[in-house]
Design a protein around this motif. Structure first.
Motif, PDB file in Angstrom:
ATOM      1  N   ARG A  81       0.675  -1.109  -0.091  1.00  7.15           N
ATOM      2  CA  ARG A  81       0.450  -0.006  -0.143  1.00  7.15           C
ATOM      3  C   ARG A  81       0.600   1.195  -0.040  1.00  7.15           C
ATOM      4  O   ARG A  81       1.015   2.091  -0.572  1.00  7.15           O
ATOM      5  CB  ARG A  81      -1.200  -0.221   0.795  1.00  7.15           C
ATOM      6  CG  ARG A  81      -2.087  -0.419   1.251  1.00  7.15           C
ATOM      7  CD  ARG A  81      -2.991  -0.984   2.413  1.00  7.15           C
ATOM      8  NE  ARG A  81      -3.724  -1.976   2.181  1.00  7.15           N
ATOM      9  CZ  ARG A  81      -5.511  -1.746   1.913  1.00  7.15           C
ATOM     10  NH1 ARG A  81      -5.556  -0.853   1.220  1.00  7.15           N
ATOM     11  NH2 ARG A  81      -5.917  -2.819   1.979  1.00  7.15           N
ATOM     12  N   LYS A  85       1.254   4.015  -2.536  1.00  8.68           N
ATOM     13  CA  LYS A  85       0.842   6.186  -2.730  1.00  8.68           C
ATOM     14  C   LYS A  85       1.719   6.400  -3.305  1.00  8.68           C
ATOM     15  O   LYS A  85       1.703   7.945  -3.477  1.00  8.68           O
ATOM     16  CB  LYS A  85       0.615   5.507  -0.966  1.00  8.68           C
ATOM     17  CG  LYS A  85       0.152   7.032  -0.582  1.00  8.68           C
ATOM     18  CD  LYS A  85       0.003   7.282   0.905  1.00  8.68           C
ATOM     19  CE  LYS A  85      -0.707   8.699   1.626  1.00  8.68           C
ATOM     20  NZ  LYS A  85      -0.659   8.797   2.593  1.00  8.68           N
ATOM     21  N   GLY A  90      -2.091   5.194  -5.326  1.00 11.60           N
ATOM     22  CA  GLY A  90      -2.498   5.874  -3.433  1.00 11.60           C
ATOM     23  C   GLY A  90      -3.306   4.887  -3.305  1.00 11.60           C
ATOM     24  O   GLY A  90      -3.273   3.004  -3.714  1.00 11.60           O
ATOM     25  N   GLU A  91      -3.693   4.095  -1.638  1.00  8.70           N
ATOM     26  CA  GLU A  91      -3.367   3.420  -1.141  1.00  8.70           C
ATOM     27  C   GLU A  91      -4.822   2.081  -1.281  1.00  8.70           C
ATOM     28  O   GLU A  91      -5.042   1.073  -1.688  1.00  8.70           O
ATOM     29  CB  GLU A  91      -3.385   3.422   0.281  1.00  8.70           C
ATOM     30  CG  GLU A  91      -2.227   3.575   0.437  1.00  8.70           C
ATOM     31  CD  GLU A  91      -2.055   3.768   2.085  1.00  8.70           C
ATOM     32  OE1 GLU A  91      -2.981   4.834   2.977  1.00  8.70           O
ATOM     33  OE2 GLU A  91      -1.378   3.385   3.416  1.00  8.70           O
ATOM     34  N   ASN A  92      -5.957   3.283  -1.542  1.00  3.83           N
ATOM     35  CA  ASN A  92      -7.115   2.906  -1.974  1.00  3.83           C
ATOM     36  C   ASN A  92      -7.197   1.866  -3.150  1.00  3.83           C
ATOM     37  O   ASN A  92      -8.207   1.296  -2.968  1.00  3.83           O
ATOM     38  CB  ASN A  92      -8.775   4.250  -1.641  1.00  3.83           C
ATOM     39  CG  ASN A  92      -7.848   4.548  -1.098  1.00  3.83           C
ATOM     40  OD1 ASN A  92      -7.572   4.037  -0.183  1.00  3.83           O
ATOM     41  ND2 ASN A  92      -8.659   5.978   0.195  1.00  3.83           N
TER      42      ASN A  92
END
Length: 288
Positions: A81, A85, A90-92
């Motif tokens: 993650r 990022k 991005g982690e999402n």
């Protein structure tokens, strides 16, 4: 032949070197550790479905002869993650399905490419992701730039590992089992994790909390608690696909995850309170 992937038309991922490279700035490179890179590759290869924790640990570590703890799994997902990022994705992009597993976000676009060209990594411009997320590497690695060549064997093959026909055949058999039994793995993992973490003093079965709302064409339909009216209508709309099978699998348990456009339908030949055989279907919905 070396397979690599373009993610959302902005990042290039090379599994052979576990590197993420920005297409518009080729000097911006993030190097993951090898397990984190294999976790990302598995999520890419299984895009559109859920990868359970047990399955991830099996494919990434255990099939290579390594026994690791769940803590190692969580550490490497965290590293992955942070790397995504740092490179700008991005982690999402990695979505956690509570008590089930991980999947890529539904709007993630993946393009697979193949090339025979070597991938050269300039360590002077590379960000390294370690267990401690330290941006350093050894002096030997800096003095000797990595030249990664694609391996003929599986993309999960460990570097410098000798060719072993029995090992490869075992890996292929396990992959076939995983692909053909994915829905069974999801259901079993869901039940096992829930049972292990239950705080209910009476140890009531999870599906005892579902509400029977109707009997339709021989199917007894149960809904999970907390569904909104719109959620109920959307969940029940999927039942049209299974009406012909109500005679064989009449007990139907429908789960809709709050805040997520996903619906799980489990159809069984007997109620959950008895020994039964079930079929699981999982629906991802595209937000428009």
């Amino acid at each position: 032949m070396h397979n690599h992937y373009i993610i959302n038309d902005i990042i290039e991922f090379h599994p052979a070197t576990s590197t993420l490279r920005e297409l518009n700035d080729t000097e911006n490179i993030v190097m993951l550790n090898s397990p984190a890179g294999r976790c990302l590759l598995l999520l890419i290869n299984r895009q559109g479905s859920i990868v359970t924790q047990n399955e991830m640990m099996d494919v990434v570590w255990e099939q290579s002869g390594m026994q690791v703890s769940p803590n190692t799994y969580y550490q490497n997902i965290s590293i992955l993650r942070k790397g995504l990022k740092k490179i700008g994705l991005g982690e999402n992009i990695i979505v956690t399905i509570p008590r089930i597993g991980l999947t890529l976000a539904s709007d993630t676009h993946i393009k697979k490419l193949s090339t025979e060209k070597m991938v050269e990594i300039d360590h002077g411009n590379t960000h390294f992701m370690s267990k401690d997320d330290e941006g350093t590497t050894s002096d030997a690695a800096v003095k000797n730039p990595v030249v990664a060549r694609a391996e003929i064997s599986s993309e999960f093959t460990q570097p410098n590992k000798p060719f072993n026909l029995a090992f490869i055949r075992k890996r292929l058999s396990l992959k076939f089992i995983i692909l053909t039994g994915i829905y069974t793995f999801v259901v079993l993992s869901f039940l096992i994790v829930f049972a292990a973490n239950s705080d209910d003093a009476n140890h009531r079965r999870f599906f005892d909390k579902y509400n029977e709302i109707s009997t339709h064409n021989g199917c007894k339909i149960y809904l999970s608690n907390g569904m909104s009216h719109d959620g109920r209508e959307k969940a029940l709309s999927y039942m049209q696909r299974f009406e012909a099978a109500c005679a064989s699998y009449p007990w139907v348990y429908i789960t809709r995850f709050p805040g997520l456009p996903r619906t799980s339908i489990i159809r069984c030949d007997a109620p959950m309170s008895k020994l039964n055989t079930c079929i699981s279907d999982y629906f991802f919905e595209t937000n428009k």
